[in-house]
Design a protein around this motif. Structure first.
Motif, PDB file in Angstrom:
ATOM      1  N   LYS A 201     -22.773  92.429  -1.345  1.00  0.00           N
ATOM      2  CA  LYS A 201     -22.917  91.106  -1.036  1.00  0.00           C
ATOM      3  C   LYS A 201     -21.698  90.077  -0.418  1.00  0.00           C
ATOM      4  N   ASN A 202     -20.575  90.280  -0.075  1.00  0.00           N
ATOM      5  CA  ASN A 202     -19.737  90.177   0.519  1.00  0.00           C
ATOM      6  C   ASN A 202     -20.246  89.946   1.969  1.00  0.00           C
ATOM      7  N   ALA A 203     -20.589  91.256   2.913  1.00  0.00           N
ATOM      8  CA  ALA A 203     -21.302  91.299   3.887  1.00  0.00           C
ATOM      9  C   ALA A 203     -22.598  90.643   4.201  1.00  0.00           C
ATOM     10  N   GLN A 204     -22.955  89.931   3.081  1.00  0.00           N
ATOM     11  CA  GLN A 204     -23.947  89.542   3.344  1.00  0.00           C
ATOM     12  C   GLN A 204     -24.019  87.583   3.322  1.00  0.00           C
ATOM     13  N   ILE A 205     -22.840  87.366   2.521  1.00  0.00           N
ATOM     14  CA  ILE A 205     -22.364  86.049   2.877  1.00  0.00           C
ATOM     15  C   ILE A 205     -21.914  85.755   3.917  1.00  0.00           C
ATOM     16  N   HIS A 206     -21.174  87.186   4.577  1.00  0.00           N
ATOM     17  CA  HIS A 206     -20.592  86.549   5.904  1.00  0.00           C
ATOM     18  C   HIS A 206     -21.070  86.714   6.867  1.00  0.00           C
ATOM     19  N   SER A 207     -22.650  87.256   6.579  1.00  0.00           N
ATOM     20  CA  SER A 207     -23.282  87.085   7.875  1.00  0.00           C
ATOM     21  C   SER A 207     -23.082  88.217   8.260  1.00  0.00           C
ATOM     22  N   VAL A 208     -22.589  89.463   8.148  1.00  0.00           N
ATOM     23  CA  VAL A 208     -22.831  91.158   9.178  1.00  0.00           C
ATOM     24  C   VAL A 208     -23.197  92.355   7.888  1.00  0.00           C
ATOM     25  N   ALA A 209     -24.094  92.153   7.029  1.00  0.00           N
ATOM     26  CA  ALA A 209     -25.183  92.830   6.716  1.00  0.00           C
ATOM     27  C   ALA A 209     -25.492  93.484   7.506  1.00  0.00           C
ATOM     28  N   ASP A 210     -26.167  93.258   8.802  1.00  0.00           N
ATOM     29  CA  ASP A 210     -27.116  94.006   9.374  1.00  0.00           C
ATOM     30  C   ASP A 210     -26.285  94.296   9.955  1.00  0.00           C
ATOM     31  N   ARG A 211     -24.862  94.413  10.439  1.00  0.00           N
ATOM     32  CA  ARG A 211     -24.062  96.033  10.675  1.00  0.00           C
ATOM     33  C   ARG A 211     -23.635  96.834  10.215  1.00  0.00           C
ATOM     34  N   ILE A 212     -23.600  96.881   8.901  1.00  0.00           N
ATOM     35  CA  ILE A 212     -22.162  97.783   7.888  1.00  0.00           C
ATOM     36  C   ILE A 212     -24.205  98.671   7.264  1.00  0.00           C
ATOM     37  N   THR A 213     -23.350  99.615   7.728  1.00  0.00           N
ATOM     38  CA  THR A 213     -24.570 100.868   6.516  1.00  0.00           C
ATOM     39  C   THR A 213     -24.033 100.759   5.485  1.00  0.00           C
ATOM     40  N   PHE A 214     -24.430 101.292   4.186  1.00  0.00           N
ATOM     41  CA  PHE A 214     -23.544 101.803   2.843  1.00  0.00           C
ATOM     42  C   PHE A 214     -23.504 102.881   2.875  1.00  0.00           C
ATOM     43  N   PHE A 215     -22.703 103.787   1.863  1.00  0.00           N
ATOM     44  CA  PHE A 215     -23.519 104.767   0.777  1.00  0.00           C
ATOM     45  C   PHE A 215     -22.430 104.710   0.191  1.00  0.00           C
ATOM     46  N   LYS A 216     -23.458 105.170  -1.139  1.00  0.00           N
ATOM     47  CA  LYS A 216     -22.518 105.812  -2.557  1.00  0.00           C
ATOM     48  C   LYS A 216     -21.654 107.425  -1.784  1.00  0.00           C
ATOM     49  N   SER A 217     -20.859 108.255  -1.802  1.00  0.00           N
ATOM     50  CA  SER A 217     -19.960 109.000  -1.606  1.00  0.00           C
ATOM     51  C   SER A 217     -19.293 109.428  -1.916  1.00  0.00           C
ATOM     52  N   ASP A 218     -18.791 110.309  -1.683  1.00  0.00           N
ATOM     53  CA  ASP A 218     -17.148 110.650  -2.365  1.00  0.00           C
ATOM     54  C   ASP A 218     -16.052 111.584  -0.802  1.00  0.00           C
ATOM     55  N   LEU A 219     -15.815 110.502  -0.347  1.00  0.00           N
ATOM     56  CA  LEU A 219     -15.111 110.654   0.915  1.00  0.00           C
ATOM     57  C   LEU A 219     -16.603 110.236   1.577  1.00  0.00           C
ATOM     58  N   LEU A 220     -16.263 111.630   2.801  1.00  0.00           N
ATOM     59  CA  LEU A 220     -17.422 111.638   3.274  1.00  0.00           C
ATOM     60  C   LEU A 220     -18.110 112.739   3.292  1.00  0.00           C
ATOM     61  N   ASP A 221     -18.377 113.142   2.039  1.00  0.00           N
ATOM     62  CA  ASP A 221     -19.611 114.331   1.175  1.00  0.00           C
ATOM     63  C   ASP A 221     -20.940 114.227   2.499  1.00  0.00           C
ATOM     64  N   VAL A 222     -21.420 112.380   1.910  1.00  0.00           N
ATOM     65  CA  VAL A 222     -22.890 113.135   2.123  1.00  0.00           C
ATOM     66  C   VAL A 222     -23.072 112.115   3.246  1.00  0.00           C
ATOM     67  N   ILE A 223     -21.367 111.363   3.854  1.00  0.00           N
ATOM     68  CA  ILE A 223     -21.862 111.329   5.666  1.00  0.00           C
ATOM     69  C   ILE A 223     -22.165 112.932   6.619  1.00  0.00           C
ATOM     70  N   ALA A 224     -21.096 113.525   6.232  1.00  0.00           N
ATOM     71  CA  ALA A 224     -21.235 114.960   6.512  1.00  0.00           C
ATOM     72  C   ALA A 224     -22.287 115.942   6.600  1.00  0.00           C
ATOM     73  N   SER A 225     -22.992 115.872   5.529  1.00  0.00           N
ATOM     74  CA  SER A 225     -24.322 116.445   5.755  1.00  0.00           C
ATOM     75  C   SER A 225     -24.830 115.590   7.142  1.00  0.00           C
ATOM     76  N   LYS A 226     -24.574 114.429   7.051  1.00  0.00           N
ATOM     77  CA  LYS A 226     -25.808 113.968   7.752  1.00  0.00           C
ATOM     78  C   LYS A 226     -26.528 113.315   8.998  1.00  0.00           C
ATOM     79  N   VAL A 227     -24.712 113.977   9.359  1.00  0.00           N
ATOM     80  CA  VAL A 227     -24.115 113.884  10.775  1.00  0.00           C
ATOM     81  C   VAL A 227     -24.727 114.931  11.866  1.00  0.00           C
ATOM     82  N   LYS A 228     -25.577 114.473  12.853  1.00  0.00           N
ATOM     83  CA  LYS A 228     -26.349 115.531  14.069  1.00  0.00           C
ATOM     84  C   LYS A 228     -25.289 115.009  15.657  1.00  0.00           C
ATOM     85  N   GLN A 229     -24.642 113.858  15.349  1.00  0.00           N
ATOM     86  CA  GLN A 229     -23.430 113.701  16.511  1.00  0.00           C
ATOM     87  C   GLN A 229     -22.420 112.868  16.448  1.00  0.00           C
TER      88      GLN A 229
END
Ligand SMILES: C[S@@+](CC[C@H](N)C(=O)[O-])C[C@H]1O[C@@H](n2cnc3c(N)ncnc32)[C@H](O)[C@@H]1O
Length: 295
Positions: free
Chosen positions: A155-183
C-alpha cells in the motif's frame, strides 16, 4: 471548546505537548501549524470526542503512529497500522549508506546503472520505498515473513508511486528468493532484522513490548539468530550480492564481528556509529574489485 483549552486539559493525561498537538490536529483534520497559529479556533464536538479518545489511548501506552496511522521516515510519510513495526529515525543511516555505496561504486562508473537492491524484513516498506523513490533507476526486491507487513508495504509503495519498481515476496529471509535465482540477483542487500535477544527484553520499553509485533523485535536467544541464518543463506547462494548493509543492536558489534569472520573470513567490514557514538550498522563488501570506502 477551543484549541488552547483542549490542549491545556490534555496535560492532565499527556505529558508530551507535541504528542497532544499531533493528536488534536489528527482529530480536527487540520495541520499542526494551524493549531499553533490559531489557539482560539473552536473544535467541533465530534473532533473533541475523537481527541479525548485518542489521548486516553495514548496515555495507556498505544504508540502515536498506531493512533494516527502515520509515521515519517526520511522525510516521507508512511501509513502505519498495529501489527507492523514502526520505523525508527536511527534506521535512516542505512539509507544514507546505500546512497554512499551507490555514488562511489556505481553512479560515476556506470551511468544509467539499474541498481538491484534487496530489503529483507521490509516491515512498512520504509527502506525499500525510500530507496526506490530516491534512486529512480533502482529495482528493489522487498521480503518479509509477515503477510500483514507485506500488505502495508505494498500500500505504501502504491501511495509513493514506486510499486512498479518493487517486487514483494513473503519469505523467511532469502529462502524463497535463493531458490528462484538463476543469475546474480542483487548488488546490495539491506536489512534491519529483529535483533533483540530473548533475554534482553528488559532493555525494551513496555510500550514497544506491549504493542509492536514480537516477530519484528526478537532475533532468537542472543538476538543474532537471524543474522546467522542470513549469512548461511548468502554463503549458499550461487551468486552473492556485492554489499550487505545491516542495522545492529548497540552492544552487538563484537559478537557480530566474530560471526562475520566465521562465515566470510577476512571480508572487508565497515562499522558505523549512530549520533550517540554507538555502533549501529555494518557494511560488508563481498567483491574485491571495488573498494569499501566510508562516507
Ligand atoms: C525491525 S523490523 C524492520 C522493519 C523495517 N525494515 C524498518 O526498518 O522499519 C523487522 C522486520 O523483519 C520481519 N521479519 C522477522 N523475521 C523474518 C524472517 N525470518 N524473514 C523475513 N522477514 C522477517 C518482521 O516481520 C519485521 O517486519
Amino acid at each position: 471548546m477551543n484549541v488552547s483549552c483542549a490542549l491545556s486539559d490534555a496535560r492532565a493525561i499527556l505529558s508530551d505537548q507535541t504528542e497532544a498537538e499531533i493528536l488534536l490536529s489528527f482529530a480536527m483534520r487540520r495541520k499542526r501549524e494551524f493549531l499553533i497559529s490559531h489557539p482560539e479556533a473552536k473544535i467541533l464536538p465530534t473532533a473533541l470526542r475523537r481527541f479525548r479518545m485518542l489521548s486516553a489511548k495514548r496515555s495507556s501506552g498505544v504508540p502515536i503512529a498506531y493512533l494516527t496511522g502515520h509515521k515519517e521516515f526520511y522525510g516521507l510519510d508512511f501509513c502505519m497500522e498495529p501489527g507492523v513495526f514502526i520505523p525508527r529515525p536511527e534506521t535512516e543511516i542505512l539509507v544514507e549508506e546505500v546512497f554512499n555505496v551507490y555514488r562511489k561504486n556505481y553512479e560515476l562508473r556506470m551511468t544509467n546503472y539499474k541498481l538491484r537492491i534487496c530489503d529483507i524484513g521490509t516491515g512498512s516498506g520504509c527502506l525499500a520505498i525510500t530507496l526506490a523513490k530516491h534512486l529512480s533507476k533502482a529495482h528493489v526486491t522487498a521480503v518479509d515473513i509477515s503477510p500483514k507487513a507485506l500488505k502495508l508495504a505494498k500500500k505504501n509503495a502504491q501511495i509513493h508511486s514506486v510499486a512498479d519498481r518493487i517486487t514483494f515476496f513473503k519469505s523467511d529471509l532469502l529462502d524463497v528468493i535463493a531458490s528462484k535465482v538463476k543469475q546474480s540477483p542483487f548488488d546490495i542487500i539491506i536489512t534491519n532484522l529483529p535483533y533483540i535477544g530473548l533475554n534482553e527484553d528488559n532493555f525494551v520499553s513496555k510500550e514497544v513490548l506491549d504493542y509492536e509485533p514480537a516477530q519484528a523485535l526478537f532475533g532468537g536467544e542472543t538476538g543474532l539468530e537471524l543474522f546467522e541464518k542470513l549469512f548461511q543463506q548468502i554463503i549458499a547462494m550461487r551468486f552473492k550480492p556485492q554489499w550487505l548493509i545491516a542495522e545492529i543492536g548497540f552492544s552487538q558489534q563484537q559478537a557480530l564481528a566474530k560471526l562475520i569472520k566465521k562465515y566470510f573470513g577476512n571480508t572487508a567490514v565497515l562499522w558505523k556509529n549512530d549520533l550517540a557514538g554507538l555502533p549501529r550498522m555494518f557494511t560488508i563488501f563481498f567483491n574485491k574489485s571495488a573498494s569499501l570506502r566510508s562516507a
